[in-house]
Design an enzyme around this catalytic site. Sequence first.
Site, PDB file in Angstrom:
ATOM      1  N   GLU A  12       0.873  -1.172   0.000  1.00  0.00           N
ATOM      2  CA  GLU A  12       0.000   0.000   0.000  1.00  0.00           C
ATOM      3  C   GLU A  12       0.911   1.222   0.000  1.00  0.00           C
ATOM      4  OE1 GLU A  12      -2.763   0.339   3.284  1.00  0.00           O
ATOM      5  OE2 GLU A  12      -3.486   2.267   2.515  1.00  0.00           O
ATOM      6  N   ARG A  71       4.970 -12.658   9.875  1.00  0.00           N
ATOM      7  CA  ARG A  71       5.579 -11.326   9.720  1.00  0.00           C
ATOM      8  C   ARG A  71       6.953 -11.320  10.351  1.00  0.00           C
ATOM      9  NH1 ARG A  71       1.828  -7.274   8.924  1.00  0.00           N
ATOM     10  NH2 ARG A  71       3.217  -5.549   9.340  1.00  0.00           N
ATOM     11  N   LYS A 108       4.158   0.965   9.559  1.00  0.00           N
ATOM     12  CA  LYS A 108       4.281   2.214   8.812  1.00  0.00           C
ATOM     13  C   LYS A 108       3.640   3.370   9.561  1.00  0.00           C
ATOM     14  CE  LYS A 108       2.980   0.142   4.969  1.00  0.00           C
ATOM     15  NZ  LYS A 108       2.474  -0.056   3.593  1.00  0.00           N
TER      16      LYS A 108
HETATM   17  P1  ATP Z   1       2.525  -2.061   8.080  1.00  0.00           P
HETATM   18  O1  ATP Z   1       1.843  -2.808   9.172  1.00  0.00           O
HETATM   19  O2  ATP Z   1       3.947  -1.792   8.316  1.00  0.00           O
HETATM   20  O3  ATP Z   1       1.768  -0.842   7.642  1.00  0.00           O
HETATM   21  P2  ATP Z   1       1.352  -3.481   5.900  1.00  0.00           P
HETATM   22  O4  ATP Z   1       1.154  -4.941   5.967  1.00  0.00           O
HETATM   23  O5  ATP Z   1       0.154  -2.619   6.056  1.00  0.00           O
HETATM   24  O6  ATP Z   1       2.530  -3.081   6.860  1.00  0.00           O
HETATM   25  P3  ATP Z   1       1.609  -3.370   3.067  1.00  0.00           P
HETATM   26  O7  ATP Z   1       2.065  -2.243   2.247  1.00  0.00           O
HETATM   27  O8  ATP Z   1       0.174  -3.728   3.019  1.00  0.00           O
HETATM   28  O9  ATP Z   1       2.040  -3.060   4.553  1.00  0.00           O
HETATM   29  O10 ATP Z   1       2.516  -4.644   2.823  1.00  0.00           O
HETATM   30  C1  ATP Z   1       2.828  -5.177   1.571  1.00  0.00           C
HETATM   31  C2  ATP Z   1       3.193  -6.618   1.758  1.00  0.00           C
HETATM   32  O11 ATP Z   1       4.282  -6.745   2.671  1.00  0.00           O
HETATM   33  C3  ATP Z   1       2.038  -7.400   2.336  1.00  0.00           C
HETATM   34  O12 ATP Z   1       1.924  -8.626   1.658  1.00  0.00           O
HETATM   35  C4  ATP Z   1       2.427  -7.606   3.769  1.00  0.00           C
HETATM   36  O13 ATP Z   1       1.883  -8.785   4.270  1.00  0.00           O
HETATM   37  C5  ATP Z   1       3.961  -7.644   3.698  1.00  0.00           C
HETATM   38  N1  ATP Z   1       4.549  -7.223   4.969  1.00  0.00           N
HETATM   39  C6  ATP Z   1       4.333  -6.074   5.642  1.00  0.00           C
HETATM   40  N2  ATP Z   1       4.994  -6.066   6.806  1.00  0.00           N
HETATM   41  C7  ATP Z   1       5.670  -7.238   6.881  1.00  0.00           C
HETATM   42  C8  ATP Z   1       6.543  -7.830   7.845  1.00  0.00           C
HETATM   43  N3  ATP Z   1       6.847  -7.214   8.986  1.00  0.00           N
HETATM   44  N4  ATP Z   1       7.069  -9.044   7.575  1.00  0.00           N
HETATM   45  C9  ATP Z   1       6.760  -9.670   6.429  1.00  0.00           C
HETATM   46  N5  ATP Z   1       5.944  -9.175   5.482  1.00  0.00           N
HETATM   47  C10 ATP Z   1       5.401  -7.975   5.690  1.00  0.00           C
HETATM   48 MG    MG Z   2      -1.499  -3.223   4.580  1.00  0.00          MG
END
Ligand code: ATP
Ligand code: MG
Length: 571
Positions: free
Chosen positions: A41, A266, A276
């Site tokens: 995102e 994760r 984020k």
């Molecule tokens: P955050 O919680 O940091 O905002 P998010 O999951 O909302 O992270 P996205 O931009 O939606 O962030 O993530 C893109 C991809 O990266 C998704 O498939 C998500 O599952 C993966 N991802 C995000 N954070 C992690 C993490 N800590 N470890 C492994 N994969 C991750």
């Molecule tokens: Mg997300």
Amino acid sequence: MNPENAPEKPPAHSNFIRDIIVEDLKTNKYGGRVHTRFPPEPNGYLHIGHAKSIWLNFGLAAEFGGKTNLRFDDTNPEKEEQEYVDSIKDTVRWLGYDWEDRLFYASDYFPQLYEWAVQLIKAGKAYVCDLSADEVRQYRGTLTEPGKESPYRNRSVEENLDLFARMRAGEFPDGSRTLRAKIDMASPNLNLRDPVMYRILHATHHRTGDQWSIYPMYDFAHGQSDSIERVTHSICTLEFEDHRPLYDWYIEQLGIYHPQQIEFDRLNLTYTLLSKRKLLQLVQEGRVRGWDDPRMPTLSGLRRRGYTPQAIRNFCAAIGVSKTNGIIELGLLEHYVREDLNRRAPRAMAVLRPLKVVIDNYPEGQVEEMEAVNNPEDASAGTRKVPFSRVLYIEQEDFREDPPKQYYRLSPGREVRLRYGYFITARSVVKNAAGEIVEVHCTYDPETRGGNAPDGRKVKSTIHWVSAEHAVEAEVRLYENLFTRPNPNETEPGQDFTANLNPHSLEVLTGCKLEPSLANPAAGDRYQFERLGYFAADPDTAPGKPVFNRTVALRDTWAKIEKRGQEGVRS
Ligand code: ATP
Ligand code: MG
């Protein structure tokens, strides 16, 4: 491609997701295809957790000759920006991965998603609901109690089509209505209790502008986007496990191509926050110098700090993937950074906290060029000349007037080796009015050039130095963990995670002395400063005015001995 960015052959070691792919290839489930996607995102910069997902999605597809899409999951216009899109593309490339011509946006699918929503309304599987967000929450029930059906659940198809069209046309204010899937208010899975598919939002989207006043929810967009792109394995993190039945439900109701969602753990790291939202807070509150501050766990921060893409990929391969969330030691990431930099970083001499040394018996005005090895791990890196003269700088901590036991560096009467230079012996000190040592006078043994005495006598210590007359002045930024606690979210009542910020996470040293070969580094150039650690030139570097970031320290044996000593005293 920069060789440090070239992905290594995918690791042969296995994990459960790889096993699923191998099995699917065997049974020909997707006609022999492997097609993954990385779906960020664009609401912030990528962090080290995302690297795990990137490594997994791109690495697995590459191993099986498959493809990986980069897809921006841009369904939330209020938090998303073009700046983030640009940085994410740049970062994925830097990590060494290539989506070729497969750059997609969920927003490209808004017209198709809208049609699919209409299809579900026509099939009696979706309805316009006038409950407020709060009411929807109250009606949803809890894990132990079933939900209540919305009073709007049984609207006619015609009324739903009319209202949904008017939602799209922008007739209604934000939050006044939603489109919901008609599934099961008594389902044990809360995600299936008539989840919201669309909400009204009069917001300007970074790509579609003001075209839309309704936006699909993540769950209504993600699986269908995967389906449109003919993704085979939709790999996401464990918190989406409970969403999988909904992912499957939409796809089955729509009767479209069905990818398989698979969840993994994760990445969590000690002393580090990988959210984020919280990283954005640090930036907005000015707690760090920006998203790419070298203390940030963002990939742009780690890059600026001097981490290599190879080290990050090696780390990801080492931690692997599983079905249970855990916490990885930050030290493990640092280990892979040291390991990679040890192989590739040229060595150089730099004095961070200078103390002047005068070699009284060395001829005034004489300069010798000492030959120094660029990288003992890489013979092809060759050697360089380092100027040696009568007045040098050494580290303040490499001299003690009253040396403690086990301290073998320079002290009055003690002989040490100057790296690539001579043996010197300290004779006397000069102090300033405050009683601080400002100069150490030494003598050298001309027979020891290159570092060995013809009579075979040994010294216990070798220290680094820089010739005063030839030294380049630099700023050097030292970093410690951004947080003081292994779990930065662990706070006293009434505090938030910022209470755990480490006040000493940044130390700026000016007037550092570098050997002349370091006068004009390009931003991003990495070195091992002998005995000190790995350092990378910061983008703030100007011609003749280098600025270096400490990427990671070498393990300092003396600091450990001293620390142990203090602990001994305390207990
Ligand atoms: P955050 O919680 O940091 O905002 P998010 O999951 O909302 O992270 P996205 O931009 O939606 O962030 O993530 C893109 C991809 O990266 C998704 O498939 C998500 O599952 C993966 N991802 C995000 N954070 C992690 C993490 N800590 N470890 C492994 N994969 C991750
Ligand atoms: Mg997300």
